[in-house]
Design a protein around this motif. Structure first.
Motif, mmCIF file in Angstrom:
data_model
loop_
_atom_site.group_PDB
_atom_site.id
_atom_site.type_symbol
_atom_site.label_atom_id
_atom_site.label_comp_id
_atom_site.label_asym_id
_atom_site.label_seq_id
_atom_site.Cartn_x
_atom_site.Cartn_y
_atom_site.Cartn_z
ATOM 1 N N ASP A 54 -5.271 -5.735 -9.327
ATOM 2 C CA ASP A 54 -6.355 -6.537 -8.762
ATOM 3 C C ASP A 54 -6.835 -5.941 -7.450
ATOM 4 N N GLN A 55 -8.038 -6.342 -7.069
ATOM 5 C CA GLN A 55 -8.578 -5.915 -5.784
ATOM 6 C C GLN A 55 -7.830 -6.639 -4.668
ATOM 7 N N ILE A 56 -7.604 -5.946 -3.560
ATOM 8 C CA ILE A 56 -6.867 -6.506 -2.432
ATOM 9 C C ILE A 56 -7.811 -7.390 -1.615
ATOM 10 N N SER A 57 -7.388 -8.624 -1.353
ATOM 11 C CA SER A 57 -8.216 -9.557 -0.583
ATOM 12 C C SER A 57 -8.302 -9.106 0.875
ATOM 13 N N ASP A 58 -9.309 -9.617 1.582
ATOM 14 C CA ASP A 58 -9.492 -9.247 2.989
ATOM 15 C C ASP A 58 -8.318 -9.705 3.843
ATOM 16 N N ASP A 59 -7.796 -10.897 3.554
ATOM 17 C CA ASP A 59 -6.638 -11.408 4.297
ATOM 18 C C ASP A 59 -5.425 -10.495 4.101
ATOM 19 N N LEU A 60 -5.201 -10.087 2.884
ATOM 20 C CA LEU A 60 -4.074 -9.195 2.583
ATOM 21 C C LEU A 60 -4.277 -7.825 3.223
ATOM 22 N N ASP A 66 -1.353 -4.621 9.702
ATOM 23 C CA ASP A 66 -0.327 -4.944 10.701
ATOM 24 C C ASP A 66 0.898 -4.054 10.550
ATOM 25 N N PHE A 67 1.111 -3.534 9.346
ATOM 26 C CA PHE A 67 2.246 -2.651 9.074
ATOM 27 C C PHE A 67 1.813 -1.190 8.963
ATOM 28 N N ASN A 68 0.636 -0.888 9.497
ATOM 29 C CA ASN A 68 0.069 0.472 9.499
ATOM 30 C C ASN A 68 -0.132 1.033 8.099
ATOM 31 N N ILE A 69 -0.392 0.170 7.153
ATOM 32 C CA ILE A 69 -0.784 0.611 5.820
ATOM 33 C C ILE A 69 -2.304 0.567 5.807
ATOM 34 N N LEU A 70 -2.902 1.720 6.002
ATOM 35 C CA LEU A 70 -4.346 1.788 6.209
ATOM 36 C C LEU A 70 -5.096 2.318 4.998
ATOM 37 N N ASP A 71 -4.458 3.183 4.210
ATOM 38 C CA ASP A 71 -5.108 3.742 3.026
ATOM 39 C C ASP A 71 -4.881 2.789 1.856
ATOM 40 N N LEU A 72 -5.910 2.025 1.547
ATOM 41 C CA LEU A 72 -5.793 1.001 0.512
ATOM 42 C C LEU A 72 -6.480 1.407 -0.785
ATOM 43 N N THR A 73 -6.779 2.693 -0.933
ATOM 44 C CA THR A 73 -7.498 3.155 -2.119
ATOM 45 C C THR A 73 -6.609 3.194 -3.355
ATOM 46 N N ASP A 74 -5.335 3.487 -3.166
ATOM 47 C CA ASP A 74 -4.405 3.575 -4.302
ATOM 48 C C ASP A 74 -3.416 2.410 -4.225
ATOM 49 N N PRO A 75 -3.593 1.373 -5.045
ATOM 50 C CA PRO A 75 -2.720 0.203 -4.957
ATOM 51 C C PRO A 75 -1.256 0.499 -5.272
ATOM 52 N N LYS A 77 0.290 3.297 -4.414
ATOM 53 C CA LYS A 77 0.795 3.886 -3.175
ATOM 54 C C LYS A 77 1.065 2.791 -2.138
ATOM 55 N N VAL A 78 0.183 1.803 -2.061
ATOM 56 C CA VAL A 78 0.373 0.674 -1.149
ATOM 57 C C VAL A 78 1.653 -0.071 -1.505
ATOM 58 N N THR A 79 1.864 -0.313 -2.797
ATOM 59 C CA THR A 79 3.070 -1.009 -3.253
ATOM 60 C C THR A 79 4.328 -0.221 -2.892
ATOM 61 N N ASN A 80 4.284 1.080 -3.077
ATOM 62 C CA ASN A 80 5.441 1.923 -2.729
ATOM 63 C C ASN A 80 5.705 1.890 -1.223
ATOM 64 N N GLN A 81 4.650 1.940 -0.416
ATOM 65 C CA GLN A 81 4.828 1.873 1.034
ATOM 66 C C GLN A 81 5.446 0.537 1.439
ATOM 67 N N LEU A 82 4.999 -0.532 0.819
ATOM 68 C CA LEU A 82 5.560 -1.855 1.112
ATOM 69 C C LEU A 82 7.041 -1.922 0.766
ATOM 70 N N LEU A 83 7.385 -1.416 -0.398
ATOM 71 C CA LEU A 83 8.789 -1.447 -0.823
ATOM 72 C C LEU A 83 9.667 -0.588 0.084
#
Length: 110
Positions: A54-60, A66-75, A77-83
């Motif tokens: 799904d598309q990432i909401s503005d709030d998310l 806040d956690f310096n996850i700035l590149d949101l093009t690849d979801p 990659k975002v999930t891996n950074q979070l984990l």
């Protein structure tokens, strides 16, 4: 009307009392532990909310920034950074506060 430039001794004494901090119960280790536990909760909430399909909401997006996850093009990659952030934070917490399994109802036999 009272002149605001005059110094009222009662107000000055009160300000001094408010500005004094009591460091008798201050525990920086416990403060760090509390911070890490809160960070784990926030990261866990984000992990449960995010859906790589799904598309990432503005709030998310704001919470990810806040956690310096700035590149949101690849979801993915975002999930891996979070984990990775979550795992690193849990590891850091376990260094400061080792896991105590003595109160768990189920014991593992090794």
């Amino acid at each position: 009307m009272k002149n605001t430039t005059e110094k009222d001794p009662k107000n000055i004494a009160e300000l001094g009392r408010i500005n004094q901090t009591d460091l008798a119960n201050y525990n920086p280790l416990q403060e760090k532990i509390d911070y890490l536990e809160m960070r784990i909760k926030v990261l866990g909430d984000i992990c449960t909310e995010i859906n790589p399909y799904d598309q990432i909401s503005d709030d998310l997006k704001m919470r990810l920034m806040d956690f310096n996850i700035l590149d949101l093009t690849d979801p993915f990659k975002v999930t891996n950074q979070l984990l990775m952030l979550l795992e690193d934070t849990i590891d850091e917490l376990h260094v400061l506060k080792p896991f105590d399994d003595s109160d768990l109802p189920v014991k593992e036999i090794l």
